[in-house]
Design an enzyme around this catalytic site. Structure first.
Site, PDB file in Angstrom:
ATOM      1  N   ARG A 151      41.138 162.167  54.477  1.00  0.00           N
ATOM      2  CA  ARG A 151      41.862 160.918  54.251  1.00  0.00           C
ATOM      3  C   ARG A 151      42.071 160.860  52.740  1.00  0.00           C
ATOM      4  O   ARG A 151      42.829 161.666  52.221  1.00  0.00           O
ATOM      5  CB  ARG A 151      41.045 159.744  54.813  1.00  0.00           C
ATOM      6  CG  ARG A 151      41.791 158.439  54.902  1.00  0.00           C
ATOM      7  CD  ARG A 151      40.973 157.322  55.546  1.00  0.00           C
ATOM      8  NE  ARG A 151      39.772 156.977  54.800  1.00  0.00           N
ATOM      9  CZ  ARG A 151      38.961 155.962  55.087  1.00  0.00           C
ATOM     10  NH1 ARG A 151      39.217 155.179  56.132  1.00  0.00           N
ATOM     11  NH2 ARG A 151      37.892 155.709  54.357  1.00  0.00           N
ATOM     12  N   MET A 159      47.250 130.123  70.593  1.00  0.00           N
ATOM     13  CA  MET A 159      47.122 130.341  69.151  1.00  0.00           C
ATOM     14  C   MET A 159      45.988 129.498  68.561  1.00  0.00           C
ATOM     15  O   MET A 159      45.233 129.962  67.716  1.00  0.00           O
ATOM     16  CB  MET A 159      48.456 130.017  68.460  1.00  0.00           C
ATOM     17  CG  MET A 159      48.475 130.407  66.994  1.00  0.00           C
ATOM     18  SD  MET A 159      50.037 130.029  66.187  1.00  0.00           S
ATOM     19  CE  MET A 159      51.097 131.308  66.809  1.00  0.00           C
ATOM     20  N   TYR A 192      49.384 128.525  79.407  1.00  0.00           N
ATOM     21  CA  TYR A 192      50.632 129.299  79.424  1.00  0.00           C
ATOM     22  C   TYR A 192      50.610 130.284  80.593  1.00  0.00           C
ATOM     23  O   TYR A 192      49.619 130.992  80.792  1.00  0.00           O
ATOM     24  CB  TYR A 192      50.773 130.090  78.131  1.00  0.00           C
ATOM     25  CG  TYR A 192      51.125 129.243  76.935  1.00  0.00           C
ATOM     26  CD1 TYR A 192      52.295 128.484  76.911  1.00  0.00           C
ATOM     27  CD2 TYR A 192      50.296 129.231  75.819  1.00  0.00           C
ATOM     28  CE1 TYR A 192      52.613 127.713  75.794  1.00  0.00           C
ATOM     29  CE2 TYR A 192      50.611 128.474  74.698  1.00  0.00           C
ATOM     30  CZ  TYR A 192      51.769 127.720  74.691  1.00  0.00           C
ATOM     31  OH  TYR A 192      52.087 126.971  73.596  1.00  0.00           O
ATOM     32  N   LYS A 238      35.185 144.088  51.259  1.00  0.00           N
ATOM     33  CA  LYS A 238      36.620 144.152  51.589  1.00  0.00           C
ATOM     34  C   LYS A 238      36.887 143.320  52.844  1.00  0.00           C
ATOM     35  O   LYS A 238      35.948 142.944  53.558  1.00  0.00           O
ATOM     36  CB  LYS A 238      37.023 145.609  51.821  1.00  0.00           C
ATOM     37  CG  LYS A 238      36.239 146.298  52.942  1.00  0.00           C
ATOM     38  CD  LYS A 238      36.528 147.784  53.001  1.00  0.00           C
ATOM     39  CE  LYS A 238      35.740 148.443  54.126  1.00  0.00           C
ATOM     40  NZ  LYS A 238      35.997 149.878  54.210  1.00  0.00           N
TER      41      LYS A 238
HETATM   42  C1  LIG Z   1      34.638 150.261  54.400  1.00  0.00           C
HETATM   43  C2  LIG Z   1      34.038 151.374  53.676  1.00  0.00           C
HETATM   44  C3  LIG Z   1      32.644 151.466  53.558  1.00  0.00           C
HETATM   45  C4  LIG Z   1      31.690 150.552  54.292  1.00  0.00           C
HETATM   46  O1  LIG Z   1      31.618 151.014  55.622  1.00  0.00           O
HETATM   47  P1  LIG Z   1      30.578 150.485  56.699  1.00  0.00           P
HETATM   48  O2  LIG Z   1      30.631 151.482  57.784  1.00  0.00           O
HETATM   49  O3  LIG Z   1      31.044 149.141  57.134  1.00  0.00           O
HETATM   50  O4  LIG Z   1      29.248 150.417  56.039  1.00  0.00           O
HETATM   51  C5  LIG Z   1      32.130 152.481  52.766  1.00  0.00           C
HETATM   52  N1  LIG Z   1      32.939 153.372  52.149  1.00  0.00           N
HETATM   53  C6  LIG Z   1      34.283 153.333  52.272  1.00  0.00           C
HETATM   54  C7  LIG Z   1      35.108 154.354  51.578  1.00  0.00           C
HETATM   55  C8  LIG Z   1      34.876 152.355  53.051  1.00  0.00           C
HETATM   56  O5  LIG Z   1      36.207 152.329  53.180  1.00  0.00           O
END
Ligand SMILES: *Cc1c(COP(=O)(O)O)cnc(C)c1O
Length: 369
Positions: free
Chosen positions: A132, A310, A261, A38
């Site tokens: 969550r 930037m 800046y 991700k």
């Molecule tokens: C992002 C995520 C992971 C991976 O987490 P790390 O701590 O980076 O290994 C695993 N499970 C879920 C549900 C996540 O959102």
């Protein structure tokens, strides 16, 4: 266009392979890695990383959202891709088109997925204490029902640990794990065929490699860094990513002259400044401005002076002779014997490595070395 023309990310293939080997070695043989790619693989580049992992025999990935899954498919990534977060009902058809597995984020969402009316593969998320996503572990009847929905094939069931990085809260983690396996036991007792199970993310693997799961959702550890510099677990992981950028120009300021800046840096004496071709739009935190952060040039640490812009930042190179335009500055990584780690930057910006990495910009080119 040259990949190393302005500012770029280098991915170290050997380090990635090394980390995968270490992680596989501490897990039970039947437990496969389901890498988290991700957020553009924590800034590394999702397609590049997934392709490297495919070559290591890894064919199961998790992403946060459907657009990330579609991007992987459009770049030729095969195998299973699990979406960890919410997908809107209007996008359910895309789950089928792109063969993506959806997380059931709670019981009412399972009803919506089933009502879509076409077969879908899902992983059922259980809330064992993070509060969550996930259906409450106590709601055994609801959970059992999800397995009976005719349009849903539950190929996995999982939970997420929220304090496993903190050994002082070990009891809470143990409770989460206990509740998850109790639920598995109850479902088995009710005649449900148990799907693939997964619990651990990186710190779960590091602290509890003994858990008997089918997958480990490995993220930050696979990229070879820890979230913070504190209490690093003893696994010799190696950072996969480096960030580099070119020196654009060099200026000599006389005492009293300022730069950038807001004119936040004023030379106290004759000072040589190098302008580096990377800025906050590339993901370099602006809070590293004004002597908080540094970069490496010719193996030496030089301070960031003035405000980060930037697209550029400026460093004081008075102490390092013979730097010219076109030289390579290391923003994250190693240069000779000097190193700036992602953890260093996380510490300087009151953040964690995960955030620093995942904000690295799409304007940076990425190459495997
Ligand atoms: C992002 C995520 C992971 C991976 O987490 P790390 O701590 O980076 O290994 C695993 N499970 C879920 C549900 C996540 O959102």
């Amino acid at each position: 266009m040259s990949e190393t023309g302005r500012a770029w990310i280098e991915l170290n293939r050997n380090h990635l392979r090394h980390n995968i080997t270490l992680l596989r070695n501490i897990l039970p043989a039947k437990c496969e890695l389901m890498p988290a790619v991700k957020a553009n693989a924590y800034g590394h580049g999702a397609t590049l990383i997934a392709k490297e992992l495919n070559q290591l025999g890894i064919h199961t990935f998790c992403v946060a959202c459907i657009s990330e899954g579609i991007q992987l498919r459009e770049n030729g990534i095969t195998g299973d891709i699990l979406i960890l977060g919410y997908t809107a009902p209007s996008d359910f058809p895309l789950l089928s088109t792109y063969h993506l597995m959806q997380t059931v984020v709670d019981f009412s969402y399972a009803k919506q997925l089933n009502a879509y009316g076409k077969p879908l593969k899902v992983h059922l998320k259980i809330d064992t204490g993070m509060h969550r996503l996930g259906e409450w572990y106590q709601h055994t009847d609801n959970i059992r029902h999800v397995f009976l929905y005719k349009n849903l094939t539950v190929t996995g069931m999982y939970t997420h640990l929220c304090v496993v990085d903190d050994p002082s809260k070990k009891e809470y983690t143990d409770q989460q794990i206990y509740h998850f396996y109790e639920l598995v036991r109850k479902l088995k007792h009710a005649g449900i065929a148990i799907p693939k199970l997964h619990i651990q993310s990186s710190y779960g693997v590091l602290q509890r490699p003994d858990l008997q799961c089918d997958y480990a959702r490995i993220g930050i550890a696979m990229y070879g860094v820890f979230s913070t510099a504190l209490a690093q677990p003893m696994l010799a992981l190696r950072p996969v990513l480096s960030v580099k950028a070119r020196v654009e120009t060099i200026k000599t300021l006389s005492a009293g002259e300022s730069t950038g800046y807001g004119l936040h840096f004023t030379a106290q004496r004759k000072t040589v400044i190098a302008v580096i071709a990377i800025g906050y739009a590339d993901g370099i935190p602006r809070s590293l401005s004004c002597n908080v952060g540094s970069v490496l040039l010719h193996g030496k640490k030089v301070p960031i002076v003035g405000r980060i812009c930037m697209d550029q930042l400026t460093v004081d190179i008075t102490a390092v002779p013979n730097i010219s335009a076109g030289d390579i500055a290391t923003i994250i990584g190693q240069d000779h014997n000097a190193e700036i780690s992602v953890c260093d930057i996380a510490g300087q910006t009151a953040s964690i490595s995960n955030e620093v990495l995942s904000r690295l910009g799409t304007r940076l080119t990425r190459l495997v070395v």
